[in-house]
Design an enzyme around this catalytic site. Structure first.
Site, short mmCIF file in Angstrom:
data_model
loop_
_atom_site.label_atom_id
_atom_site.label_comp_id
_atom_site.label_asym_id
_atom_site.label_seq_id
_atom_site.Cartn_x
_atom_site.Cartn_y
_atom_site.Cartn_z
N GLU A 91 19.83 17.32 47.57
CA GLU A 91 18.79 16.32 47.29
C GLU A 91 17.72 16.87 46.35
O GLU A 91 17.44 18.05 46.35
CB GLU A 91 18.05 15.97 48.59
CG GLU A 91 18.92 15.41 49.64
CD GLU A 91 18.20 15.29 50.97
OE1 GLU A 91 16.96 15.29 50.99
OE2 GLU A 91 18.89 15.20 51.99
N CYS A 112 11.05 18.19 43.18
CA CYS A 112 11.27 19.15 44.25
C CYS A 112 12.77 19.40 44.28
O CYS A 112 13.55 18.47 44.53
CB CYS A 112 10.76 18.48 45.52
SG CYS A 112 11.11 19.37 47.00
N CYS A 119 20.64 25.32 55.15
CA CYS A 119 19.74 26.48 55.21
C CYS A 119 20.01 27.26 56.48
O CYS A 119 20.28 26.68 57.53
CB CYS A 119 18.28 26.02 55.18
SG CYS A 119 17.13 27.41 55.15
N CYS A 123 14.24 26.46 60.79
CA CYS A 123 12.90 26.10 61.24
C CYS A 123 12.99 24.83 62.09
O CYS A 123 13.76 23.93 61.76
CB CYS A 123 11.96 25.90 60.05
SG CYS A 123 11.87 27.36 59.03
N CYS A 126 12.67 21.12 60.57
CA CYS A 126 13.26 20.85 59.27
C CYS A 126 14.70 20.37 59.37
O CYS A 126 15.55 21.02 60.01
CB CYS A 126 13.20 22.12 58.43
SG CYS A 126 13.96 21.94 56.81
N GLY A 166 17.03 24.39 51.44
CA GLY A 166 17.38 25.80 51.26
C GLY A 166 16.19 26.72 51.13
O GLY A 166 15.06 26.28 50.93
N GLU A 167 16.45 28.01 51.29
CA GLU A 167 15.40 29.03 51.16
C GLU A 167 15.62 29.72 49.81
O GLU A 167 16.57 30.50 49.65
CB GLU A 167 15.51 30.00 52.34
CG GLU A 167 14.70 31.29 52.22
CD GLU A 167 13.24 31.08 51.81
OE1 GLU A 167 12.50 30.34 52.47
OE2 GLU A 167 12.85 31.69 50.79
N SER A 198 8.64 28.04 46.89
CA SER A 198 8.15 27.98 48.26
C SER A 198 9.08 28.80 49.14
O SER A 198 10.30 28.65 49.07
CB SER A 198 8.12 26.52 48.72
OG SER A 198 7.78 26.47 50.08
N SER A 221 5.23 29.12 53.35
CA SER A 221 5.23 28.20 54.49
C SER A 221 4.75 28.96 55.71
O SER A 221 5.48 29.77 56.28
CB SER A 221 6.65 27.67 54.72
OG SER A 221 7.04 26.89 53.62
N LEU A 222 3.53 28.69 56.12
CA LEU A 222 2.96 29.42 57.26
C LEU A 222 3.23 28.66 58.56
O LEU A 222 3.84 29.19 59.47
CB LEU A 222 1.46 29.63 57.02
CG LEU A 222 0.92 31.01 57.34
CD1 LEU A 222 1.73 32.11 56.69
CD2 LEU A 222 -0.53 31.12 56.92
N HIS A 223 2.74 27.46 58.65
CA HIS A 223 3.01 26.56 59.79
C HIS A 223 2.59 27.10 61.15
O HIS A 223 2.92 26.51 62.19
CB HIS A 223 4.48 26.13 59.86
CG HIS A 223 5.06 25.66 58.56
ND1 HIS A 223 4.36 24.89 57.66
CD2 HIS A 223 6.29 25.85 58.00
CE1 HIS A 223 5.14 24.63 56.62
NE2 HIS A 223 6.29 25.20 56.78
N ASN A 297 6.61 14.98 59.42
CA ASN A 297 7.43 13.79 59.18
C ASN A 297 8.47 13.69 60.27
O ASN A 297 9.15 14.69 60.53
CB ASN A 297 8.18 14.01 57.85
CG ASN A 297 8.05 12.86 56.92
OD1 ASN A 297 7.68 11.76 57.31
ND2 ASN A 297 8.37 13.11 55.67
N CYS A 340 12.82 17.16 52.57
CA CYS A 340 14.15 17.49 52.08
C CYS A 340 15.12 17.79 53.20
O CYS A 340 14.77 18.36 54.21
CB CYS A 340 14.08 18.62 51.08
SG CYS A 340 13.91 17.93 49.45
N1 SAH Z 1 12.72 27.03 52.51
C1 SAH Z 1 11.50 26.99 51.80
C2 SAH Z 1 11.48 25.85 50.83
C3 SAH Z 1 11.06 24.50 51.31
S1 SAH Z 1 11.53 24.02 52.90
C4 SAH Z 1 10.33 27.00 52.74
O1 SAH Z 1 10.54 26.92 53.94
O2 SAH Z 1 9.22 27.15 52.27
C5 SAH Z 1 11.39 22.38 53.01
C6 SAH Z 1 9.99 21.80 52.91
O3 SAH Z 1 10.12 20.42 53.22
C7 SAH Z 1 8.94 22.33 53.91
O4 SAH Z 1 8.18 23.38 53.45
C8 SAH Z 1 8.06 21.12 54.07
O5 SAH Z 1 7.12 21.05 53.02
C9 SAH Z 1 9.03 19.99 53.95
N2 SAH Z 1 9.46 19.53 55.27
C10 SAH Z 1 10.62 19.81 55.91
N3 SAH Z 1 10.67 19.17 57.09
C11 SAH Z 1 9.52 18.50 57.20
C12 SAH Z 1 8.99 17.64 58.20
N4 SAH Z 1 9.66 17.37 59.33
N5 SAH Z 1 7.77 17.12 57.99
C13 SAH Z 1 7.08 17.39 56.85
N6 SAH Z 1 7.54 18.17 55.87
C14 SAH Z 1 8.74 18.72 56.04
FE1 SF4 Z 2 15.11 26.44 55.60
FE2 SF4 Z 2 12.67 25.99 54.53
FE3 SF4 Z 2 13.84 24.20 56.18
FE4 SF4 Z 2 12.95 26.53 57.14
S1 SF4 Z 2 11.70 24.90 56.20
S2 SF4 Z 2 14.93 25.54 57.64
S3 SF4 Z 2 13.42 27.91 55.47
S4 SF4 Z 2 14.57 24.81 54.18
#
Ligand code: SAH
Ligand code: SF4
Length: 354
Positions: A91, A112, A119, A123, A126, A166-167, A198, A221-223, A297, A340
């Protein structure tokens, strides 16, 4: 290598093309066909001698990326579902006119992009990681996402964030090769400062990136602002804990003389307490980092929720009161599963259930 066992022409750098095609100006002719005139086959490269066109077609693949679906959102965010040559799905999300996101205020269209199919990092919030990791994307598959979106929309992309599925730092070499093509004047020609990677926090690769000459931006991505909270959300924190990660961020900032951004998804009752906000403010302050708050989300199959608007605003207010630059992103594309990984997952499950 592609499915055909050949390297794809859009994975090569200019100097690699120069060593393949003589005299060396041929390489520039090839990149002009690929990235300026944007043809879809070697046969269309009409100012190359026929023997060279045949040799290129014998030695390299020229893969396409197929648009499967485009979902438009009420807020003009658009989501693309692509099919790769081996039928895997990825995507991209296109966000028009998003001055508050990354880069300078004049930025217009942001894409994006995805860097892997699935991945491995799992997380908990995600969708991309829900079905695990399948494979890394090759440079041409990353470049093709941008070119396909530009072709479809008839407009150029100004800003790129590696924040799709993906990472990116787990596919380091292919991502850097793609960025070199995206950035080069002979390639797509997007300035390094308009490209953001990211990461979920791969410490060795953050350090490696700091030593890389490209002035690309970094978002982390700290979270979670303590190991206890972060490990609950992101398994990667058990491998690289917060202090190790923040140390690598400091190294990046000082090497690159550049501010980084912390991404922080706000999840109700998980990481949205005043205490987390105060800790986060301290960490950002120490690094002069910006903070991008993202309301969670909803993802099918996960039972977390986004905090109330008041809670979100209070979290933001604590950061700002501590003198930290922070924004609260209105979640774009909520109605089209724009986080994503969500669309691919929906589609694959629909196909499986059909
Ligand atoms: N793997 C890398 C690259 C982006 S990951 C990383 O973890 O930084 C996917 C991104 O999609 C997250 O950083 C976040 O911005 C967004 N994302 C994924 N799931 C989400 C959710 N449930 N709610 C809001 N944003 C989300
Ligand atoms: Fe992978 Fe980033 Fe999603 Fe974590 S937030 S599962 S590293 S894509």
């Amino acid at each position: 290598m592609t499915a055909s066992g050949k390297c794809d022409i859009k994975s090569l750098q200019l100097d690699e093309l120069q060593s393949l095609a003589q005299p060396s100006y041929r390489a520039r002719q090839i990149t002009d066909w690929l990235y300026k005139k944007r043809v879809n086959s070697f046969a269309e490269m009409t100012d190359l001698p026929q023997v060279l066109r045949t040799k290129l077609a014998d030695d390299f693949s020229f893969e396409k990326i197929e648009i499967m679906r485009i979902l438009g959102s009420t807020d003009t965010t658009r989501k693309f579902l692509f099919r790769l040559s081996d039928r895997n799905l990825i995507e991209s999300v296109v966000i028009p006119a998003s001055p508050a996101l990354y880069g300078s205020p004049s930025d217009r269209r942001t894409i994006c992009v995805s860097t892997q199919v699935g991945c491995a990092y799992g997380c908990k919030f995600c969708a991309s990681g829900l079905d695990g990791w399948k494979r890394n994307l090759r440079p041409n598959e990353i470049v093709n996402q941008i070119m396909a979106v530009e072709k479809e929309g008839g407009e150029r992309i100004d800003n790129i964030v590696f924040m799709g599925m993906g990472e990116p730092l787990a596919n380091y070499d292919n991502v850097i090769r793609a960025i070199q093509i995206i950035n080069a004047p002979w390639g797509i020609g997007i300035g390094a400062r308009h490209i953001t990677i990211s990461t979920s926090g791969l410490v060795p690769e953050i350090r490696k990136l700091a030593e890389q000459p490209l002035q690309i931006r970094l978002a982390v991505s700290l979270h979670g602002a303590s190991d206890e909270v972060r490990s609950q959300i992101m398994p990667v924190n058990r491998k690289y804990n917060l202090s190790t990660l923040l140390e690598a961020c400091r190294y990046f900032t000082s090497r690159k003389k550049q501010r980084i951004t912390f991404e922080y998804i706000l999840i109700a009752e998980v990481n949205d307490s005043d205490e987390q906000a105060r800790k986060l403010a301290k960490q950002a302050h120490a690094l002069d980092a910006k903070i991008n708050l993202i309301p969670y989300n909803n993802v099918e199959g996960l039972d977390w929720a986004r905090p109330s608007p008041n809670r979100q605003k209070r979290f933001l207010a604590i950061l700002r009161a501590a003198g930290v630059r922070a924004t609260l992103r209105r979640e774009k594309g909520d109605d089209i599963a724009a986080a994503c990984g969500q669309l691919r997952l929906q589609t694959e499950r629909a196909v499986i259930n059909a």
